[in-house]
Write an enzyme that holds these catalytic residues in place. Sequence first.
Site, PDB file in Angstrom:
ATOM      1  N   PHE A   1       0.788  -1.225   0.000  1.00 45.30           N
ATOM      2  CA  PHE A   1       0.000   0.000   0.000  1.00 45.30           C
ATOM      3  C   PHE A   1       0.823   1.280   0.000  1.00 45.30           C
ATOM      4  CE2 PHE A   1      -2.799  -3.106   2.269  1.00 45.30           C
ATOM      5  CZ  PHE A   1      -3.681  -3.294   1.220  1.00 45.30           C
TER       6      PHE A   1
ATOM      7  N   ASP B   1      -0.651 -10.507   9.508  1.00 50.67           N
ATOM      8  CA  ASP B   1       0.427 -10.524   8.507  1.00 50.67           C
ATOM      9  C   ASP B   1       1.803 -10.543   9.176  1.00 50.67           C
ATOM     10  OD1 ASP B   1       1.387 -10.650   5.935  1.00 50.67           O
ATOM     11  OD2 ASP B   1       1.330  -8.496   5.589  1.00 50.67           O
TER      12      ASP B   1
END
Length: 267
Positions: A69, A196
Site C-alpha cells: 500500500f 500478517d
Amino acid sequence: LSIVLPATLLVLGALLLYSLVHRKRERRMVAGFSSMPTRVNKLLRISYHELLRATSGFSPENLIGSGNFGSVYKGRLEKHGNKLVAVKVLDLQKNGASKSFKAECKALRNIRHRNLVSIVSYCSSIDSKGDEFKALVYEFMENGNLDLWLHPAETTDQATSSRSLNLLQKLNIAIDVASALQYLHNHCEAAIVHCDVKPSNILLDNDLVAHVGDFGLARLLPKPTNTSSEQGTSSTIAMKGTIGYAAPGKYKLLWSRCHLNCAQTIK
C-alpha cells in the site's frame, strides 16, 4: 567413557542454554507488560511540508522499503530534535490503501509495548499537487527488518549481505515476537489480530530487539457478549496477509479455521 562424557557435556550445554533463554524471557515479559498503556500516547503534530523536508522531498535515496500500500522513507525531524523516523507514505491509488491507513491508526492508537513499533505521528492532508496525502510516522529501526538478516545473500548491499544471527539471537527475537503477540491477543481492551506476521514486518533496533510492525491488515476483535454461542462470528473464511506464508499440507485446515474465528471486520 568416550561416549558418556560428550553426552554429559551436550546435556549440560542444552540445560545452560535453556536456562539463559528462560531467564531472558522472564525479564522481557516483565519489561513488556510494564510498558502497557494507561492512556493514549500524545502524538507529535507533523504537517505534510515537515515530512517533505524530513525526507528531502521523498527522495529515492531515503527510500528504505515498499509494501502493498505504499513506500517507507527515512527522515529526520528538524523541529523535534533531529529525531530519526520512518515515514510510511500510502499510495492512495491502490485499492485498500485508505482502509489500511484507518486500520493501522485504529490498532496503534491505544497500544504500547516494547516489542511493537512505536508510532510517532500520522498525517492526513493535501500534498503540493493538491492530491490527498496520508502517511504514518514511526520510530526508525537501525537494523532494518528480520528478512534482511535471514536472507542476506539476496541483497546487493555489502554491509547488509554480511549480516548474520546466531542461535541465541534468533531465540531472543522469537521470544520478542511471541511477547508482542501475547500482548495484542490477551492484554488489549479489544484483542488485536495482526494477520500478517512475517520477517519483513519484524523490525530490529540497535540492540537487535524485535518490534512487530505494519498493522495495515490488523483486525480488532470486540469481547463476545455471548460466550455460549458462536453467533455474530463471520461465516466466510477470509484469507489475510501474505499468501506465501499460508500453512501448507495438513496445517491448511487449521489455518483456515483460525481466520474463520479471527478475521472479523469492525465496521
